[in-house]
Design a protein around this motif. Structure first.
Motif, short mmCIF file in Angstrom:
data_model
loop_
_atom_site.label_atom_id
_atom_site.label_comp_id
_atom_site.label_asym_id
_atom_site.label_seq_id
_atom_site.Cartn_x
_atom_site.Cartn_y
_atom_site.Cartn_z
N THR A 254 2.06 2.61 5.92
CA THR A 254 1.09 3.21 5.02
C THR A 254 0.50 4.47 5.65
O THR A 254 0.36 5.51 4.99
CB THR A 254 -0.03 2.21 4.68
N ASN B 159 0.81 -1.21 0.00
CA ASN B 159 0.00 0.00 0.00
C ASN B 159 0.84 1.27 0.00
O ASN B 159 0.38 2.33 -0.40
CB ASN B 159 -0.95 0.02 1.20
N VAL B 160 2.11 1.17 0.46
CA VAL B 160 2.95 2.38 0.53
C VAL B 160 3.20 2.98 -0.86
O VAL B 160 2.92 4.17 -1.07
CB VAL B 160 4.27 2.09 1.28
#
Lengths: 86, 681
Positions: B637, B418-419
């Motif tokens: 994230t 997700n980063v």
């Protein structure tokens, strides 16, 4: 003023056809954005891709521009490639 | 960390040196020009209070010339239609760079000169970098630089930035204008004769009232163009009576701005007619040939999937092993170092350093190789010119969620991690689309969550674990789509952002441009998100260690027990499962490690999954897995969301949204599942 001289939405033009931009509809910001990109009255535009649904591709002032269907509907063109007199 | 800051401050600007602003429309190779001028002597930050990237650097010539270089955001015009355009224009007006270099793409000269016409109207000393002459040549377009120079009255330097040709001459030409601004006599763009009287009337009304440092002529033109910002400025600056007269005049000529844009293009047409020869269309160019596949609704989709598949393959074969090596070898070395240094001191200090600080470093390290690969792929695709095609192909699908095509690439990257999904949202210029993408990114199931799912599902559902897993991934995507539609309706009142996007010509990617893209983005992650990860990592360690001994007797465990009533709604009648969920905030794969500690079993062994399954009913197992999949984004994230939005409110919104959705899904699945199995429905 629109329609009387046969102007129709850019989204109605089939792929491969050319037109001349007559007018822009929609909000001020939208019109200003597309005008800056070269969509001004008198500019000729060529439809590169139009499947009748989804976004379409046009060539204008030497560049390829993708337009959403809604956006293309707000650009009025006359299918005749020649510029009409006043 | 300190070194970084000191280094960047000196690389940012040199006091007393002249300033050159780089300006140009998107897709003209401006970043390549900037990279060629400054090399690694550059600093990437944000414009004050903005989420738009600010790049500054220093040019050091052989003869001792030192010049500050500011790379302004890519902008089509100087009308304040976007954040980028406002930033570029405010910089030119308020910071008054000694000279500007306008980079134009010779293959799209007419459109590119629109911005130049605006710059000339502003009176900004200017030289022209005529870039991509090679690309133009491939398309049969010939441009004569000296004819263009004579027509515009400003220095025109032909360059091929990707091969570093002419860039030094361009900087020298700019420096010469900065030295002797008096010699700089450009041709001023003319407006249509029929607009002259009204422009003169506007100019007369505002004379003497225009705030410094705005040029009066330019303000008059922008008023006629209906520029909202300038209009508001003059409303405040003018005496009431003059303002009313001005407003009346402007209302009368409300549509003048379209004519002004048209008039500007007519002027450009006259300027370039002699300088440019363009073939009549007919020749099929390379770009057109590639686009027959790349923009085709079906073939283009397949190509996109192929490219993305390749990106993931690269990640798993190159990045993942390096990440694993880093997090074991480097962490072991750091741990040994800490043990040696802190051997005699208290156990808690060693715990803080080893399990808090070093574990935090490990998290940052574990992300780095993955980020480098993703950024390299993203940077290369952007430089080639493909990214816009991918966005075009996906637009019809993303439209349903109030997003447009550009959101697809970042969201898809979310399957890996997700980063980069949150970081990748930078390619969406328009803030609303970018923020909505960031908000939705955590709902894409990342590799770590898929690993937890893969570990637990076989023991949880001995029949059909694959179907359950696929169903849960599907659930995530459905929730994402529904959340997208709902947020778009509620927060943005269903406004669709206009989809207008230029598709650049394809060209060979420039290694230096892609390399610096990877370097700058990775550095920025380490500096900003990395710091936050380290701090939070130590805080989480403290929560799971005190008062102790062990996580069983920690604040976190107490909190987990406190949440039992909520857990029972989902059938999670065991505090250990709740604590496992809480520690998943640290990193998603922690769910398994925590369960291992709490169930006193080896986290690697399949017995663990069986033991966990034993304390749960079938509906509760499904509910638990659903919560794991939809739960709040991990620490890294979250830190990245904060870094990218620069807003704690949006960060909180992203956490709140996922928390609410995951709990809702857990409760629904458990309650409906229990009722079904009891035959009550």
């Amino acid at each position: 003023m629109i329609g009387s001289n046969g102007a129709k939405p850019l989204s109605d033009l089939p792929a491969g056809s050319e037109g001349v931009i007559r007018a822009l509809l929609g909000g001020r910001e939208f019109r200003s954005r597309v005008a800056n990109l070269g969509f001004t009255a008198g500019a000729s535009v060529k439809v590169m891709q139009n499947y009748g649904h989804g976004p379409m591709l046009v060539a204008i002032r030497g560049t390829l521009v993708a337009l959403g269907r809604h956006e293309a509907a707000k650009v009025l063109v006359s299918a005749d490639a020649r510029r009409e007199g006043p | 960390m300190m070194d970084c800051h000191d280094g960047s401050a000196s690389a940012a600007q040199v006091a007393g040196a002249r300033t050159i602003a780089l300006i140009g429309q998107p897709n003209v190779g401006k970043s390549t020009v900037f990279n060629m001028i400054t090399g690694l002597n550059q600093h990437v930050g944000n414009w004050p209070g903005k989420t738009v990237e600010k790049k500054t650097g220093v040019f050091r010539g052989q003869n001792g010339t030192v010049l500050n270089i500011v790379d302004l955001p890519g902008t089509y015009s100087l009308t304040a239609n976007s954040e980028e355009e406002r930033i570029a224009r405010d910089f030119l007006i308020h910071e008054r760079p000694d000279v500007a270099i306008a980079v134009v793409n010779a293959a799209a000269l007419e459109r590119n000169l629109y911005l130049v016409a605006e710059l000339l109207a502003l009176g900004q000393p200017l030289v022209l970098g005529l870039n991509m002459l090679d690309v133009a040549g491939q398309h049969g377009i010939r441009v004569e630089p000296h004819v263009l120079q004579a027509a515009l009255g400003i220095p025109v330097v032909p360059i091929i930035a990707s091969k570093n040709q002419g860039v030094r001459e361009l900087v020298e030409a700019a420096a010469a204008v900065a030295e002797r601004p008096g010699d700089w006599r450009p041709v001023r763009p003319a407006i249509r004769p029929e607009h002259e009287p009204v422009l003169a009337a506007v100019r007369a009304l505002i004379a003497g009232h225009v705030p410094r440092p705005y040029p009066e002529d330019w303000v008059a033109l922008k008023l006629l163009e209906g520029d909202a910002e300038i209009t508001a400025m003059m409303e405040a600056a003018l005496p009431a009576e003059a303002w009313l007269r001005l407003r009346g005049l402007l209302r009368e000529h409300e549509d003048a701005y379209l004519d002004i844009a048209g008039g500007r293009y007519e002027w450009i047409g006259r300027m370039v007619r002699a300088a440019m020869t363009q073939p009549r269309t007919g020749a099929v160019t390379l770009t057109e040939r590639i686009d027959r596949v790349a923009t085709h609704p079906l073939a283009g989709l397949l190509l996109l999937l192929l490219i993305l598949g390749l990106a993931f393959w690269l990640t798993y074969t190159v990045a993942t092993p390096i990440a694993a090596w880093l997090s074991t070898q480097v962490l072991a070395a750091l741990d040994a170092l800490a043990a040696a240094a802190l051997g005699g001191t208290s156990a808690w200090l060693f715990g803080l350093v080893s399990d808090g600080l070093i574990h935090g470093v490990g998290t940052v390290f574990a992300f780095l190789p993955i980020l480098v690969v993703f950024f390299a792929v993203l940077g290369a695709l952007e430089d080639i010119g493909y990214l816009a095609r991918g966005a075009y192909v996906m637009d019809r699908f993303m439209h349903l969620m109030g997003l447009h095509g550009k959101s697809f690439m970042p969201l898809f990257l979310g399957f890996g991690c997700n980063v980069p999904a949150v970081l990748g949202s930078r390619i969406i210029e328009e803030p609303r689309g970018r923020w909505l993408t960031i908000l939705l990114a955590p709902l894409v199931p990342c590799t770590a969550r898929l690993a937890v799912l893969a570990f637990l599902a076989p023991a949880f559902f001995s029949t059909g674990p694959t179907i359950v897993s696929l169903g849960l991934v599907g659930l995530n995507l459905i929730v994402l789509a529904v959340a997208g539609i709902a947020v778009n309706r509620l927060a943005f009142r269903g406004e669709q952002s206009a989809f207008i996007m230029e598709l650049p010509l394809y060209h060979v990617p420039n290694l230096r441009t892609v390399g610096l893209y990877v370097w700058n983005n990775t550095l920025s992650f380490v500096r900003k998100a990395g710091t936050l990860i380290l701090l939070a990592s130590m805080a989480v360690w403290a929560l799971s260690s005190f008062p102790g001994p062990g996580i069983q007797a920690s604040v976190l465990a107490a909190f987990g027990r406190l949440l039992m009533p909520l857990g029972r709604l989902m059938g999670l009648d065991d505090w250990r499962l709740i604590v496992a969920l809480l520690t998943s905030f640290f990193a998603k794969e922690n769910t398994i490690a925590t369960l291992g500690i709490l169930f006193n079993l080896d986290a690697e062994s399949p017995d663990l999954a069986t033991a966990v399954a034993a304390v749960l009913t079938a509906p509760a197992r499904l509910a638990f897995l659903a919560v794991v999949m939809l739960f709040i984004p991990c620490l890294a994230t979250t830190a990245t969301i904060r870094q990218e939005t620069r807003s704690w409110r949006w960060t909180a919104a992203a956490l709140g949204l996922t928390l609410a959705l995951s709990l809702l899904a857990g409760i629904l699945i458990y309650q409906v599942g229990t009722a079904l199995s009891a035959g009550r429905i």
